[in-house]
Design a protein around this motif. Structure first.
Motif, PDB file in Angstrom:
ATOM      1  N   VAL A  86      -2.644   0.683  -8.919  1.00 46.69           N
ATOM      2  CA  VAL A  86      -3.193   0.485  -7.574  1.00 46.69           C
ATOM      3  C   VAL A  86      -4.518  -0.268  -7.638  1.00 46.69           C
ATOM      4  O   VAL A  86      -4.751  -1.234  -6.914  1.00 46.69           O
ATOM      5  CB  VAL A  86      -3.376   1.835  -6.852  1.00 46.69           C
ATOM      6  N   THR A 124     -10.351   9.902  -3.177  1.00 46.15           N
ATOM      7  CA  THR A 124      -9.711  10.873  -2.290  1.00 46.15           C
ATOM      8  C   THR A 124      -9.007  12.013  -3.012  1.00 46.15           C
ATOM      9  O   THR A 124      -9.160  13.182  -2.611  1.00 46.15           O
ATOM     10  CB  THR A 124      -8.727  10.154  -1.339  1.00 46.15           C
ATOM     11  N   SER A 168      -9.639   5.151  -2.248  1.00 42.98           N
ATOM     12  CA  SER A 168      -8.334   5.513  -2.789  1.00 42.98           C
ATOM     13  C   SER A 168      -8.479   6.222  -4.131  1.00 42.98           C
ATOM     14  O   SER A 168      -7.679   7.105  -4.463  1.00 42.98           O
ATOM     15  CB  SER A 168      -7.450   4.274  -2.933  1.00 42.98           C
ATOM     16  N   ASN A 219     -11.668   0.146   0.087  1.00 38.71           N
ATOM     17  CA  ASN A 219     -10.286   0.590  -0.052  1.00 38.71           C
ATOM     18  C   ASN A 219     -10.089   1.148  -1.461  1.00 38.71           C
ATOM     19  O   ASN A 219      -9.522   2.241  -1.644  1.00 38.71           O
ATOM     20  CB  ASN A 219      -9.343  -0.597   0.201  1.00 38.71           C
ATOM     21  N   GLN A 256      -6.156  -4.133  -6.156  1.00 37.51           N
ATOM     22  CA  GLN A 256      -7.317  -4.155  -5.271  1.00 37.51           C
ATOM     23  C   GLN A 256      -8.452  -4.957  -5.891  1.00 37.51           C
ATOM     24  O   GLN A 256      -9.182  -5.666  -5.183  1.00 37.51           O
ATOM     25  CB  GLN A 256      -7.753  -2.726  -4.969  1.00 37.51           C
ATOM     26  N   THR A 284      -7.510   5.213   5.854  1.00 40.69           N
ATOM     27  CA  THR A 284      -6.896   4.639   4.665  1.00 40.69           C
ATOM     28  C   THR A 284      -6.510   5.722   3.670  1.00 40.69           C
ATOM     29  O   THR A 284      -5.448   5.673   3.050  1.00 40.69           O
ATOM     30  CB  THR A 284      -7.852   3.637   3.998  1.00 40.69           C
ATOM     31  N   ALA A 285      -7.381   6.720   3.532  1.00 38.11           N
ATOM     32  CA  ALA A 285      -7.080   7.830   2.637  1.00 38.11           C
ATOM     33  C   ALA A 285      -5.817   8.560   3.076  1.00 38.11           C
ATOM     34  O   ALA A 285      -4.996   8.974   2.240  1.00 38.11           O
ATOM     35  CB  ALA A 285      -8.265   8.793   2.591  1.00 38.11           C
ATOM     36  N   GLN A 298     -12.847   1.541   6.560  1.00 39.82           N
ATOM     37  CA  GLN A 298     -12.366   2.353   5.450  1.00 39.82           C
ATOM     38  C   GLN A 298     -12.962   3.766   5.457  1.00 39.82           C
ATOM     39  O   GLN A 298     -12.323   4.721   5.024  1.00 39.82           O
ATOM     40  CB  GLN A 298     -12.690   1.656   4.119  1.00 39.82           C
ATOM     41  N   SER A 345       0.825  -1.214   0.000  1.00 36.90           N
ATOM     42  CA  SER A 345       0.000   0.000   0.000  1.00 36.90           C
ATOM     43  C   SER A 345       0.852   1.254   0.000  1.00 36.90           C
ATOM     44  O   SER A 345       0.511   2.253  -0.648  1.00 36.90           O
ATOM     45  CB  SER A 345      -0.922   0.009   1.233  1.00 36.90           C
ATOM     46  N   TYR A 391      -2.677   6.612   1.978  1.00 35.49           N
ATOM     47  CA  TYR A 391      -2.341   6.727   0.561  1.00 35.49           C
ATOM     48  C   TYR A 391      -1.922   8.141   0.172  1.00 35.49           C
ATOM     49  O   TYR A 391      -1.081   8.320  -0.702  1.00 35.49           O
ATOM     50  CB  TYR A 391      -3.542   6.320  -0.301  1.00 35.49           C
TER      51      TYR A 391
END
Length: 492
Positions: A65, A432, A429, A425, A69, A287-288, A282, A29, A291
């Motif tokens: 990415v 964001t 991602s 996720n 996922q 999580t944002a 999430q 990640s 990343y």
């Protein structure tokens, strides 16, 4: 054993081996984009070897990415029939092998984005299947006194993986020339180390006691339980009897599992709970931040790129330390439910307060020297946010979701929950960067509102599982039967 009882040592060893999947998840990640070294996909050596330019850079990064996922999301639905057939141990070996195939193809300088994208999907299949099996294997093997602590290893190892990826990217970016393929091959190739440790480490561990019991392999199950408890006393024999009774009760209840069983009232409540818990994890916004840390800190302290990168590096260290403190000292001392509810409240207040400060105080421009008082305050709030996250919604969803399912539907139930983790996720991602660009301070407000909603829903819906055996948790056949669970929690 340095004073650690053999049974506890073996439990920690098992958790450390299988949670190398968490390290791998975190490393992957953090390696690719937007860490304080820039990320592999921003290295000019990678761009030159794969022949893409500024006009296609965003698409390339998004696919690199997103395709992994996607592979991980698909793997969630492939993993549970595989682990039901092969067992937890062999499935984790297979997951490690599949991930290594993808990592090797990524490391080879093929000059082909098509080959690279294919390898990302393959690696995602391996990583995604491991994230399904690890929590159920952990929960099935741990004594109830350690289940929350060792189950939380996954998030702790995840933070170590992110932290390691930041500094490895930093080292190769500063120490290897931009025209050398090894600049990007080294960080990608190093994924093989944790993946190999996971696969080879499984050779030192027994198969899941509960899975063996479910398959009628009772002698092997007894040996597995003896090994992990390092004990053959009457207490261990009584635990074995409880496991057999629980598994047999589930088997008698409905012979011949069919996927439609997941839609039965009690089972559906559990599946929905697992899906909702990982979706909430999430939706906290953490999580944002993992990343896109530099972009977030740029909103707080202005256009000073070096300062934003430094704050991101400190952010990674705070995650490791705070999660470690929780796992070592607090994971088995605090109520799962109360920590999840309280954590969401505090995170929501941190995010909403940050939004208010950023909205009221213009960010300094690139010509400004130092950081304003409001900038220091917002950075402190975000660090407090990540500390609270790593005391609550970071580590606890992994053991909690694995605890709420009976043996009969544990594989598909955990798979559905982890699938939601990968799905959202991916969604967050992708969304964001657009949120930061279009909403600005409103991004913090949105996460804060999400956190408060999560707190309310958790207070109303989630049940306590701390201190209960897996059989006791599912005894009432309804995760919604709060009275039954609380009575047994009080009795424990």
């Amino acid at each position: 054993m340095l004073g650690i009882p053999l049974g506890r040592f073996r439990a920690y060893w098992l958790g450390s081996v299988v949670c190398m999947a968490g390290f791998l998840f975190g490393y992957d990640s953090g390696m690719w984009t937007d860490n304080f070294a820039g990320g592999v996909l921003t290295f000019s050596s990678f761009e030159n070897d794969y022949r893409y330019d500024a006009s296609t850079k965003t698409r390339t990064e998004s696919l690199a990415v997103g395709l992994q996922q996607l592979g991980a999301f698909i793997a969630c639905f492939l993993a549970w029939p595989v682990t039901d057939r092969l067992g937890r141990n062999k499935t984790l070996m297979l997951s490690s092998f599949v991930f290594c195939i993808g990592a090797v193809i990524q490391t080879i300088n093929t000059h082909s984005l098509t080959a690279f994208y294919f390898a990302r999907v393959v690696a995602g299949l391996g990583l995604g299947s491991a994230t399904v099996v690890v929590p159920m294997y952990n929960s099935e093997m741990m004594p109830k006194e350690l289940r929350g602590q060792v189950g939380s290893f996954f998030q702790w190892f995840f933070t170590f993986g992110i932290f390691a990826s930041y500094w490895i990217d930093y080292g190769v970016a500063r120490g290897i020339p931009d025209n050398s393929p090894s600049q990007w091959q080294i960080p990608i190739g190093l994924q093989l180390v944790p993946a190999g440790l996971l696969g080879l480490g499984m050779l030192t561990l027994p198969e899941s006691t509960r899975w063996l019991t479910k398959k009628g392999r009772h002698e092997e199950a007894w040996l597995s339980l003896q090994w992990i408890r390092a004990d053959t006393s009457d207490a261990t024999a009584a635990e074995m009897d409880e496991i057999r009774a629980g598994v047999l009760d589930e088997a008698r209840a409905t012979e011949g599992f069919h996927i439609k069983e997941l839609l039965e009232r009690d089972n559906f409540r559990r599946v929905f709970t697992a899906f909702a818990v990982f979706t909430a994890q999430q939706a906290t916004g953490a999580t944002a931040f993992a990343y896109f840390g530099p972009q977030y800190f740029e909103l707080l302290v202005g256009g000073d790129a070096d300062l934003s990168l430094l704050l991101t590096g400190i952010f990674g260290a705070v995650k490791v330390v705070s999660c470690g403190v929780f796992v070592i000292w607090f994971s088995e001392r605090l109520s799962r439910r109360q920590v999840l509810v309280g954590g969401a409240v505090v995170m929501g207040l941190c995010q909403i307060t940050t939004a208010g400060i950023v909205a009221a105080t213009p960010s300094p421009d690139t010509s400004s020297s130092g950081v304003s008082g409001s900038g220091i305050g917002t950075v402190a709030l975000i660090y407090l946010f990540v500390v609270v996250y790593n005391f609550s919604w970071g580590p606890l969803p992994w053991p909690y979701v694995s605890e709420i399912f009976p043996t009969r539907i544990r594989e598909p139930g955990v798979a559905a929950g982890v699938a939601s983790q990968w799905l959202f996720n991916f969604i967050f991602s992708v969304a964001t960067p657009y949120m930061i660009r279009n909403l600005g301070w409103g991004t913090f407000l949105l996460w804060g509102v999400f956190d408060l909603i999560i707190a309310v829903v958790s207070f109303v819906y989630l049940e306590e599982t701390k201190g209960l055996s897996l059989e006791a948790i599912t005894q009432d056949r309804s995760i919604g039967s709060r009275r039954g669970l609380r009575k047994r929690t009080d009795a424990a």
